[in-house]
Design a protein around this motif. Structure first.
Motif, PDB file in Angstrom:
ATOM      1  N   VAL A   1      50.973  34.188  47.344  1.00 53.44           N
ATOM      2  CA  VAL A   1      52.173  33.810  48.093  1.00 53.44           C
ATOM      3  C   VAL A   1      53.395  33.797  47.181  1.00 53.44           C
ATOM      4  N   THR A   2      53.194  33.828  45.888  1.00 60.23           N
ATOM      5  CA  THR A   2      54.306  33.876  44.935  1.00 60.23           C
ATOM      6  C   THR A   2      54.348  35.266  44.306  1.00 60.23           C
ATOM      7  N   THR A   3      55.285  35.452  43.400  1.00 58.89           N
ATOM      8  CA  THR A   3      55.411  36.749  42.727  1.00 58.89           C
ATOM      9  C   THR A   3      54.419  36.910  41.579  1.00 58.89           C
ATOM     10  N   LEU A   4      53.625  35.872  41.301  1.00 58.42           N
ATOM     11  CA  LEU A   4      52.688  35.941  40.181  1.00 58.42           C
ATOM     12  C   LEU A   4      51.344  36.552  40.561  1.00 58.42           C
ATOM     13  N   GLY A   5      51.058  36.655  41.860  1.00 56.11           N
ATOM     14  CA  GLY A   5      49.748  37.150  42.278  1.00 56.11           C
ATOM     15  C   GLY A   5      49.493  38.591  41.857  1.00 56.11           C
ATOM     16  N   LEU A   6      50.466  39.473  42.068  1.00 51.98           N
ATOM     17  CA  LEU A   6      50.279  40.884  41.736  1.00 51.98           C
ATOM     18  C   LEU A   6      50.150  41.115  40.227  1.00 51.98           C
ATOM     19  N   PRO A   7      50.973  40.498  39.386  1.00 54.25           N
ATOM     20  CA  PRO A   7      50.743  40.675  37.939  1.00 54.25           C
ATOM     21  C   PRO A   7      49.375  40.191  37.486  1.00 54.25           C
ATOM     22  N   VAL A   8      48.890  39.090  38.055  1.00 53.73           N
ATOM     23  CA  VAL A   8      47.554  38.614  37.685  1.00 53.73           C
ATOM     24  C   VAL A   8      46.494  39.627  38.101  1.00 53.73           C
ATOM     25  N   LEU A   9      46.653  40.210  39.299  1.00 55.02           N
ATOM     26  CA  LEU A   9      45.702  41.220  39.759  1.00 55.02           C
ATOM     27  C   LEU A   9      45.743  42.455  38.855  1.00 55.02           C
ATOM     28  N   ALA A  10      46.945  42.873  38.478  1.00 54.44           N
ATOM     29  CA  ALA A  10      47.061  44.028  37.572  1.00 54.44           C
ATOM     30  C   ALA A  10      46.394  43.740  36.231  1.00 54.44           C
ATOM     31  N   GLY A  11      46.604  42.522  35.703  1.00 52.60           N
ATOM     32  CA  GLY A  11      45.947  42.155  34.450  1.00 52.60           C
ATOM     33  C   GLY A  11      44.434  42.138  34.586  1.00 52.60           C
ATOM     34  N   THR A  12      43.946  41.665  35.736  1.00 49.38           N
ATOM     35  CA  THR A  12      42.500  41.656  35.959  1.00 49.38           C
ATOM     36  C   THR A  12      41.947  43.074  35.981  1.00 49.38           C
ATOM     37  N   LEU A  13      42.660  43.990  36.635  1.00 46.10           N
ATOM     38  CA  LEU A  13      42.206  45.382  36.688  1.00 46.10           C
ATOM     39  C   LEU A  13      42.204  46.023  35.300  1.00 46.10           C
ATOM     40  N   TYR A  14      43.231  45.709  34.494  1.00 48.48           N
ATOM     41  CA  TYR A  14      43.264  46.257  33.135  1.00 48.48           C
ATOM     42  C   TYR A  14      42.128  45.683  32.275  1.00 48.48           C
ATOM     43  N   ALA A  15      41.837  44.396  32.453  1.00 48.91           N
ATOM     44  CA  ALA A  15      40.730  43.797  31.711  1.00 48.91           C
ATOM     45  C   ALA A  15      39.388  44.401  32.139  1.00 48.91           C
ATOM     46  N   ALA A  16      39.223  44.617  33.456  1.00 51.84           N
ATOM     47  CA  ALA A  16      38.003  45.274  33.934  1.00 51.84           C
ATOM     48  C   ALA A  16      37.900  46.696  33.394  1.00 51.84           C
ATOM     49  N   ARG A  17      39.040  47.364  33.229  1.00 46.31           N
ATOM     50  CA  ARG A  17      39.034  48.709  32.658  1.00 46.31           C
ATOM     51  C   ARG A  17      38.564  48.678  31.207  1.00 46.31           C
ATOM     52  N   ALA A  18      38.991  47.669  30.447  1.00 43.96           N
ATOM     53  CA  ALA A  18      38.557  47.564  29.052  1.00 43.96           C
ATOM     54  C   ALA A  18      37.043  47.358  28.971  1.00 43.96           C
ATOM     55  N   LEU A  19      36.497  46.478  29.836  1.00 43.13           N
ATOM     56  CA  LEU A  19      35.053  46.285  29.850  1.00 43.13           C
ATOM     57  C   LEU A  19      34.335  47.548  30.306  1.00 43.13           C
ATOM     58  N   ALA A  20      34.929  48.271  31.248  1.00 44.84           N
ATOM     59  CA  ALA A  20      34.322  49.525  31.708  1.00 44.84           C
ATOM     60  C   ALA A  20      34.300  50.560  30.584  1.00 44.84           C
ATOM     61  N   ASP A  21      35.376  50.613  29.798  1.00 45.65           N
ATOM     62  CA  ASP A  21      35.389  51.543  28.660  1.00 45.65           C
ATOM     63  C   ASP A  21      34.305  51.198  27.655  1.00 45.65           C
ATOM     64  N   LEU A  22      34.081  49.899  27.434  1.00 43.75           N
ATOM     65  CA  LEU A  22      33.013  49.485  26.538  1.00 43.75           C
ATOM     66  C   LEU A  22      31.654  49.912  27.084  1.00 43.75           C
ATOM     67  N   GLU A  23      31.481  49.804  28.387  1.00 47.11           N
ATOM     68  CA  GLU A  23      30.227  50.227  28.999  1.00 47.11           C
ATOM     69  C   GLU A  23      30.047  51.743  28.904  1.00 47.11           C
ATOM     70  N   ARG A  24      31.122  52.492  29.094  1.00 47.33           N
ATOM     71  CA  ARG A  24      31.035  53.953  28.957  1.00 47.33           C
ATOM     72  C   ARG A  24      30.693  54.348  27.526  1.00 47.33           C
ATOM     73  N   PHE A  25      31.158  53.551  26.567  1.00 52.67           N
ATOM     74  CA  PHE A  25      30.839  53.826  25.173  1.00 52.67           C
ATOM     75  C   PHE A  25      29.341  53.651  24.908  1.00 52.67           C
ATOM     76  N   ARG A  26      28.692  52.762  25.657  1.00 56.86           N
ATOM     77  CA  ARG A  26      27.273  52.484  25.439  1.00 56.86           C
ATOM     78  C   ARG A  26      26.362  53.415  26.228  1.00 56.86           C
ATOM     79  N   LEU A  27      26.883  54.086  27.249  1.00 57.73           N
ATOM     80  CA  LEU A  27      26.040  54.881  28.134  1.00 57.73           C
ATOM     81  C   LEU A  27      25.353  56.073  27.468  1.00 57.73           C
ATOM     82  N   PRO A  28      26.009  56.855  26.607  1.00 52.12           N
ATOM     83  CA  PRO A  28      25.346  58.065  26.072  1.00 52.12           C
ATOM     84  C   PRO A  28      24.045  57.783  25.335  1.00 52.12           C
TER      85      PRO A  28
END
Length: 433
Positions: free
Chosen positions: A55-82
């Motif tokens: 309901v405030t202007t802070l919700g979208l930045p928090v969501l964007a930060g969450t997506l970027y953090a999930a991307r970092a964990l996903a990159d770590l997982e991709r590094f382990r897959l091969p």
């Protein structure tokens, strides 16, 4: 030219490879649980904060930060897959904001990327797979080690007078020997099945990660590769047609024009000077033979009969024998056997690669010796053409090597040229088979 059969280096022993894979799979599964806990906590906290602050202007930045953090964990997982899937590492191409994009456009960019949401979904659901696989692998390791070594510490375990062991309940007898035998058999069973269990759990975790984190990227990469192969095939075909047209225009066509002129002149000379007409006809016959020789040479460049009839080793041996630079040929003999021949398209491409490489060696390298090596590997054919010339070869358009590169890409292979100044030059090609 000398032809030498190839000998392959011995493969690593199976137990060593099995042990490395067991450690790799177990490490992947056991490290997956803490990463899954971190990802799940991050995803839940991020989505909860976003919902509370939307309901405030802070919700979208928090969501964007969450997506970027999930991307970092996903990159770590991709590094382990091969290490588990034994496949090349693939990373999706994420949407990126424009260089001068405003604040809100940068905030909204990850939300418009489907792969970002797949990364977040993986952070949510990974724990559902990581927890049971972690427990299974850990328990199997404990049982394998503890059961196999049970005989070393059985004496330290208290056994009361009224206590019944499992071995006694199963009717194996009373005393330490049945107990040690039963527990050791459990340990040996777990030890023997541990590689299978660790492999299955690792593949289960990695399969989920691959489907969510690299599946779309692999599909896009495949589409891009197919488009590049299509363009390379069109370019190689156009180059071959232009070269064939040029060769016909500069060779047989000119000779046929001269042949027609000689025959016309002989017809005019026939009544007035029969001896001159005879000489003209002799020249015409010679022109005919030379024209046939050039046409045969052109046909060998398109589809050499020896390649079709006798296979790649014989065709390459003929190429090496005609090469202007002394050439050593090493080729797998089974490539010419009835049961070991490659697909005709792969054979044709391999022949073209070697033929063009030897032509470039003769024209530009000023080499004193050349070495051609053709080796069959698992799932691919490796070709190497090396010379001791002056070097400086490259894949720029307009040069002979660019035609080789287009032909190899069209077949789904790769080409690498190493040619420093002053040499030597090594051309390596890999073709799928």
């Amino acid at each position: 030219m000398t032809a030498v059969p190839l000998t392959h280096a011995p493969a690593p022993t199976a137990p060593a490879g099995l042990g490395r894979q067991l450690l790799r799979d177990s490490g992947y599964v056991l490290a997956g649980l803490p990463l899954a806990v971190v990802g799940f906590t991050l995803a839940v906290a991020g989505i909860s904060l976003t919902a509370g602050l939307l309901v405030t202007t802070l919700g979208l930045p928090v969501l964007a930060g969450t997506l970027y953090a999930a991307r970092a964990l996903a990159d770590l997982e991709r590094f382990r897959l091969p290490g588990v899937l034994r496949q090349p590492r693939v990373r999706p191409v994420y949407l990126a904001p424009a260089p001068r994009a405003g604040y809100w456009r940068r905030i909204l960019t990850p939300m418009r990327d489907a792969q970002s949401w797949l990364d977040l979904l993986h952070a949510f659901v990974k724990l559902l797979v990581a927890l049971p696989t972690f427990v299974v692998v850990l328990v199997w390791w404990v049982l394998a080690i503890g059961g196999t070594l049970y005989f070393t510490y059985d004496w330290a375990i208290p056994h009361g007078p009224g206590q019944q062991d499992l071995s006694e309940l199963l009717g194996m007898g009373v005393g330490p020997l049945p107990r040690i035998a039963l527990n050791t058999s459990f340990g040996l069973f777990c030890l023997l099945t541990l590689p299978l269990m660790a492999r299955g759990c690792a593949r289960l975790q990695a399969g989920l990660a691959r489907s969510l984190l690299t599946g779309v990227a692999e599909m896009r990469h495949r589409i891009t590769t197919l488009e590049e192969q299509k363009r390379a095939a069109a370019s190689a075909e156009a180059s071959a047609l232009r070269r064939l047209e040029r060769d016909i225009h500069d060779g047989p066509q000119q000779r046929l024009v001269r042949l027609a002129m000689d025959l016309s002149r002989a017809r005019q000379q026939l009544a007035a000077d029969p001896e001159a007409a005879r000489r003209t006809l002799d020249e015409a016959v010679a022109q005919t033979r030379e024209t046939l020789d050039e046409l045969r040479a052109l046909s060998r460049g398109i589809a050499p009969p020896i390649l079709v009839d006798r296979g790649l080793p014989s065709a390459l041996a003929a190429l090496a024998a005609r090469a202007l630079v002394p050439t050593e040929l090493l080729v797998d003999d089974d490539l010419g056997a009835s049961g070991g021949r490659l697909d005709p398209a792969v054979e044709s491409t391999a022949y073209f690669v070697v033929a063009e490489a030897l032509t470039n060696v003769a024209k530009h390298s000023r080499a004193a010796a050349c070495r051609v090596e053709v080796t069959r590997r698992v799932g691919r054919l490796e070709i190497s053409v090396a010379d001791d010339g002056v070097g400086g070869a490259h894949l720029a358009k307009g040069h002979g090597l660019s035609g080789i590169a287009d032909r190899v890409r069209a077949a789904g292979g790769t080409l690498d040229v190493t040619s420093p100044v002053d040499g030597p030059t090594v051309i390596r090609a890999e073709l799928p088979r």
